[in-house]
Scaffold this active site. Structure first.
Site, PDB file in Angstrom:
ATOM      1  N   SER A 256      71.042 -73.082  45.227  1.00 25.89           N
ATOM      2  CA  SER A 256      71.481 -72.647  43.893  1.00 25.89           C
ATOM      3  C   SER A 256      72.143 -73.774  43.099  1.00 25.89           C
ATOM      4  O   SER A 256      72.988 -74.521  43.611  1.00 25.89           O
ATOM      5  CB  SER A 256      72.468 -71.486  44.018  1.00 25.89           C
ATOM      6  OG  SER A 256      72.947 -71.140  42.729  1.00 25.89           O
ATOM      7  N   LYS A 257      71.758 -73.870  41.838  1.00 31.10           N
ATOM      8  CA  LYS A 257      72.366 -74.842  40.919  1.00 31.10           C
ATOM      9  C   LYS A 257      73.557 -74.227  40.186  1.00 31.10           C
ATOM     10  O   LYS A 257      74.225 -74.920  39.414  1.00 31.10           O
ATOM     11  CB  LYS A 257      71.338 -75.285  39.856  1.00 31.10           C
ATOM     12  CG  LYS A 257      70.064 -75.877  40.417  1.00 31.10           C
ATOM     13  CD  LYS A 257      70.291 -77.283  40.896  1.00 31.10           C
ATOM     14  CE  LYS A 257      68.989 -77.928  41.357  1.00 31.10           C
ATOM     15  NZ  LYS A 257      69.200 -78.842  42.473  1.00 31.10           N
TER      16      LYS A 257
ATOM     17  N   THR B 247      71.545 -63.392  42.411  1.00 34.85           N
ATOM     18  CA  THR B 247      70.169 -63.868  42.468  1.00 34.85           C
ATOM     19  C   THR B 247      69.447 -63.159  43.610  1.00 34.85           C
ATOM     20  O   THR B 247      70.026 -62.303  44.288  1.00 34.85           O
ATOM     21  CB  THR B 247      70.147 -65.418  42.565  1.00 34.85           C
ATOM     22  OG1 THR B 247      68.802 -65.861  42.415  1.00 34.85           O
ATOM     23  CG2 THR B 247      70.719 -65.930  43.879  1.00 34.85           C
TER      24      THR B 247
ATOM     25  N   LYS C 158      69.457 -58.376  43.037  1.00 36.75           N
ATOM     26  CA  LYS C 158      69.635 -57.919  41.650  1.00 36.75           C
ATOM     27  C   LYS C 158      69.599 -56.384  41.529  1.00 36.75           C
ATOM     28  O   LYS C 158      70.282 -55.803  40.686  1.00 36.75           O
ATOM     29  CB  LYS C 158      68.588 -58.556  40.734  1.00 36.75           C
ATOM     30  CG  LYS C 158      68.819 -60.056  40.544  1.00 36.75           C
ATOM     31  CD  LYS C 158      67.824 -60.668  39.569  1.00 36.75           C
ATOM     32  CE  LYS C 158      68.082 -62.173  39.428  1.00 36.75           C
ATOM     33  NZ  LYS C 158      67.189 -62.808  38.458  1.00 36.75           N
TER      34      LYS C 158
ATOM     35  N   ASN D 248      71.985 -59.420  36.798  1.00 41.37           N
ATOM     36  CA  ASN D 248      72.152 -60.791  37.298  1.00 41.37           C
ATOM     37  C   ASN D 248      73.567 -61.304  37.051  1.00 41.37           C
ATOM     38  O   ASN D 248      73.852 -62.465  37.322  1.00 41.37           O
ATOM     39  CB  ASN D 248      71.087 -61.746  36.736  1.00 41.37           C
ATOM     40  CG  ASN D 248      71.470 -62.344  35.398  1.00 41.37           C
ATOM     41  OD1 ASN D 248      72.186 -61.705  34.617  1.00 41.37           O
ATOM     42  ND2 ASN D 248      71.024 -63.547  35.127  1.00 41.37           N
TER      43      ASN D 248
ATOM     44  N   ASP E 209      69.059 -62.758  31.964  1.00 41.56           N
ATOM     45  CA  ASP E 209      67.861 -63.581  32.150  1.00 41.56           C
ATOM     46  C   ASP E 209      67.020 -63.650  30.866  1.00 41.56           C
ATOM     47  O   ASP E 209      66.591 -64.724  30.452  1.00 41.56           O
ATOM     48  CB  ASP E 209      66.993 -63.027  33.293  1.00 41.56           C
ATOM     49  CG  ASP E 209      67.534 -63.406  34.668  1.00 41.56           C
ATOM     50  OD1 ASP E 209      68.281 -64.396  34.765  1.00 41.56           O
ATOM     51  OD2 ASP E 209      67.193 -62.705  35.645  1.00 41.56           O
TER      52      ASP E 209
ATOM     53  N   GLY F 195      52.991 -61.240  34.245  1.00 42.30           N
ATOM     54  CA  GLY F 195      53.902 -60.681  35.239  1.00 42.30           C
ATOM     55  C   GLY F 195      54.650 -59.487  34.683  1.00 42.30           C
ATOM     56  O   GLY F 195      54.859 -59.371  33.457  1.00 42.30           O
TER      57      GLY F 195
ATOM     58  N   TYR G  94      61.542 -72.996  38.085  1.00 46.25           N
ATOM     59  CA  TYR G  94      62.061 -74.306  37.692  1.00 46.25           C
ATOM     60  C   TYR G  94      62.157 -75.225  38.903  1.00 46.25           C
ATOM     61  O   TYR G  94      62.148 -74.767  40.050  1.00 46.25           O
ATOM     62  CB  TYR G  94      63.431 -74.180  37.014  1.00 46.25           C
ATOM     63  CG  TYR G  94      64.455 -73.466  37.845  1.00 46.25           C
ATOM     64  CD1 TYR G  94      64.606 -72.086  37.759  1.00 46.25           C
ATOM     65  CD2 TYR G  94      65.253 -74.161  38.750  1.00 46.25           C
ATOM     66  CE1 TYR G  94      65.526 -71.418  38.545  1.00 46.25           C
ATOM     67  CE2 TYR G  94      66.181 -73.491  39.543  1.00 46.25           C
ATOM     68  CZ  TYR G  94      66.309 -72.124  39.428  1.00 46.25           C
ATOM     69  OH  TYR G  94      67.218 -71.466  40.223  1.00 46.25           O
TER      70      TYR G  94
ATOM     71  N   GLY H 223      61.630 -73.368  33.646  1.00 43.78           N
ATOM     72  CA  GLY H 223      62.753 -72.449  33.443  1.00 43.78           C
ATOM     73  C   GLY H 223      64.144 -73.036  33.624  1.00 43.78           C
ATOM     74  O   GLY H 223      65.112 -72.273  33.724  1.00 43.78           O
TER      75      GLY H 223
HETATM   76  P1  NDP Z   1      59.305 -60.287  41.034  1.00 44.42           P
HETATM   77  O1  NDP Z   1      59.075 -60.383  42.501  1.00 44.42           O
HETATM   78  O2  NDP Z   1      60.169 -59.220  40.494  1.00 44.42           O
HETATM   79  O3  NDP Z   1      57.868 -60.152  40.293  1.00 44.42           O
HETATM   80  C1  NDP Z   1      56.803 -60.964  40.676  1.00 44.42           C
HETATM   81  C2  NDP Z   1      55.664 -60.839  39.667  1.00 44.42           C
HETATM   82  O4  NDP Z   1      54.702 -61.859  39.972  1.00 44.42           O
HETATM   83  C3  NDP Z   1      54.919 -59.514  39.713  1.00 44.42           C
HETATM   84  O5  NDP Z   1      54.512 -59.175  38.416  1.00 44.42           O
HETATM   85  C4  NDP Z   1      53.719 -59.843  40.615  1.00 44.42           C
HETATM   86  O6  NDP Z   1      52.588 -59.029  40.341  1.00 44.42           O
HETATM   87  C5  NDP Z   1      53.421 -61.255  40.151  1.00 44.42           C
HETATM   88  N1  NDP Z   1      52.686 -62.092  41.111  1.00 44.42           N
HETATM   89  C6  NDP Z   1      53.128 -62.581  42.280  1.00 44.42           C
HETATM   90  N2  NDP Z   1      52.190 -63.371  42.859  1.00 44.42           N
HETATM   91  C7  NDP Z   1      51.116 -63.375  42.027  1.00 44.42           C
HETATM   92  C8  NDP Z   1      49.848 -63.994  42.058  1.00 44.42           C
HETATM   93  N3  NDP Z   1      49.474 -64.792  43.067  1.00 44.42           N
HETATM   94  N4  NDP Z   1      49.009 -63.794  41.022  1.00 44.42           N
HETATM   95  C9  NDP Z   1      49.372 -62.996  39.977  1.00 44.42           C
HETATM   96  N5  NDP Z   1      50.566 -62.363  39.904  1.00 44.42           N
HETATM   97  C10 NDP Z   1      51.435 -62.553  40.910  1.00 44.42           C
HETATM   98  O7  NDP Z   1      59.830 -61.752  40.617  1.00 44.42           O
HETATM   99  P2  NDP Z   1      60.836 -62.106  39.409  1.00 44.42           P
HETATM  100  O8  NDP Z   1      60.406 -61.373  38.210  1.00 44.42           O
HETATM  101  O9  NDP Z   1      62.228 -61.985  39.880  1.00 44.42           O
HETATM  102  O10 NDP Z   1      60.573 -63.700  39.227  1.00 44.42           O
HETATM  103  C11 NDP Z   1      59.392 -64.143  38.562  1.00 44.42           C
HETATM  104  C12 NDP Z   1      59.504 -65.650  38.307  1.00 44.42           C
HETATM  105  O11 NDP Z   1      60.553 -65.907  37.401  1.00 44.42           O
HETATM  106  C13 NDP Z   1      59.793 -66.496  39.563  1.00 44.42           C
HETATM  107  O12 NDP Z   1      59.046 -67.696  39.494  1.00 44.42           O
HETATM  108  C14 NDP Z   1      61.273 -66.796  39.426  1.00 44.42           C
HETATM  109  O13 NDP Z   1      61.627 -68.014  40.078  1.00 44.42           O
HETATM  110  C15 NDP Z   1      61.392 -66.925  37.921  1.00 44.42           C
HETATM  111  N6  NDP Z   1      62.769 -66.684  37.434  1.00 44.42           N
HETATM  112  C16 NDP Z   1      63.388 -67.720  36.769  1.00 44.42           C
HETATM  113  C17 NDP Z   1      64.675 -67.568  36.312  1.00 44.42           C
HETATM  114  C18 NDP Z   1      65.325 -68.714  35.592  1.00 44.42           C
HETATM  115  O14 NDP Z   1      66.535 -68.633  35.331  1.00 44.42           O
HETATM  116  N7  NDP Z   1      64.591 -69.756  35.224  1.00 44.42           N
HETATM  117  C19 NDP Z   1      65.425 -66.295  36.492  1.00 44.42           C
HETATM  118  C20 NDP Z   1      64.660 -65.261  37.145  1.00 44.42           C
HETATM  119  C21 NDP Z   1      63.384 -65.474  37.618  1.00 44.42           C
HETATM  120  P3  NDP Z   1      52.428 -57.564  41.029  1.00 44.42           P
HETATM  121  O15 NDP Z   1      53.291 -56.642  40.216  1.00 44.42           O
HETATM  122  O16 NDP Z   1      50.989 -57.287  40.916  1.00 44.42           O
HETATM  123  O17 NDP Z   1      52.910 -57.724  42.456  1.00 44.42           O
END
Ligand code: NDP
Length: 273
Positions: free
Chosen positions: A15-16, A62, A66, A87, A102, A127, A217, A239
């Site tokens: 974590s940062k 995180t 959540k 969060n 977020d 997503g 990120y 991100g």
């Molecule tokens: P979740 O686990 O809640 O959701 C994951 C999503 O990704 C779902 O919609 C899932 O689809 C989809 N998914 C996963 N693998 C694949 C694939 N191979 N192909 C297509 N769709 C896929 O994750 P979060 O919403 O918590 O996080 C999503 C992203 O956001 C992550 O990369 C996370 O690191 C980033 N994030 C960044 C933050 C920041 O501060 N920069 C803060 C929060 C998150 P399905 O519904 O079909 O399973």
């Protein structure tokens, strides 16, 4: 007495947040400490009870906690309710307030740091997980011309469509429905990049001048950003700015002071190569 804050997750070593909040506290002269807590699987409530018992004032939350944080709270903001996840938490006597910054952090990064307004734009959100849900309200508050949410499990995209339908031009769909459509801003809010995978998005979605934004990120040029770049997109972002901006929102909520974010973003940015 020094006020205590922390981020809780598992794993948490990467974590940062402690670095970001230490920079905020120093720059704004706040007397506070901010640590990282590795919450045991299934033991979120117990870990938070202990933190509160020793005078903890607030937490960032995180993965994977959540949803636990949302359940633990006694009061939840509209943003947290829509996301179904929290969060950030604030402890005030018997009250436990839950927030979700977020989405606002993401919008602030895009509009303020990257200078890309969403108003009147065609926006594609890939997503429909926690991050996408958290972004829904803040996106709609920017009045995009349209917001299309594409997800592998189409039913989850349609759920988000239903949540946003009363407010604006929102449409949920599957990836194959994107053929022939172009967008001004494309957000990858899937977790595919965490495993170096690419969501099955057509390369044709990126309009000329498009911004391609990867919510993950610290991964450099992810498969999604590479797809956008190969399609001719020059405006690429990850991100990092979202991470720092959501931290600044939590800091302001706790301390009443919104810190400048530039130095922290510069400190943790990794080149997109
Ligand atoms: P979740 O686990 O809640 O959701 C994951 C999503 O990704 C779902 O919609 C899932 O689809 C989809 N998914 C996963 N693998 C694949 C694939 N191979 N192909 C297509 N769709 C896929 O994750 P979060 O919403 O918590 O996080 C999503 C992203 O956001 C992550 O990369 C996370 O690191 C980033 N994030 C960044 C933050 C920041 O501060 N920069 C803060 C929060 C998150 P399905 O519904 O079909 O399973």
């Amino acid at each position: 007495m020094t006020d205590r804050y922390a981020v809780i997750g598992n794993p948490i070593g990467f974590s940062k947040s402690p670095l970001i909040h230490a920079m905020f506290a120093q720059a704004s002269g706040q007397d506070m400490e901010y640590t990282a807590i590795e919450g045991p699987p299934g033991g979120f409530a117990g870990a938070v009870d202990v933190f509160c018992a020793v005078g903890g004032k607030g937490l960032n939350i995180t993965a994977p906690f959540k949803l636990d944080a949302f359940a633990y709270a006694t009061e939840r903001s509209e943003r947290a309710q829509l996301a179904g996840a929290a969060n950030a938490m604030k402890f005030d006597g018997e009250r436990v307030l839950a927030e979700n910054f977020d989405g606002v952090g993401l919008v602030r990064d895009v509009t303020h740091n990257l200078g890309c307004q969403l108003q009147g734009k065609r926006v594609l959100l890939l997503g429909a997980g926690g991050a996408a849900r958290g972004a829904l309200l803040p996106f709609l508050a920017q009045a995009p011309a349209e917001l299309v949410i594409a997800n592998r499990t189409v039913a989850r995209a349609l759920e988000l469509q239903a949540m946003g339908a009363a407010r604006a031009n929102v449409r949920g769909c599957g990836y194959s429905d994107l053929t022939g459509q172009t967008f001004d801003v494309v957000f990858n809010a899937t977790s595919a990049s965490l495993r170096a995978e690419l969501p099955p998005v057509p390369a044709s979605v990126f309009a000329p001048g498009c911004l391609a934004y990867e919510l993950a990120y610290g991964k450099g040029l992810t498969p999604f950003l590479r797809l956008a770049q190969n399609a001719g997109t020059r405006r690429l972002a990850d991100g990092v700015g979202m991470l720092v901006e959501q931290a600044a929102e939590a800091f302001a909520w706790w301390r009443g002071v919104r810190p400048d974010t530039r130095a922290a973003i510069e400190r943790i940015t990794i080149a997109l190569v």
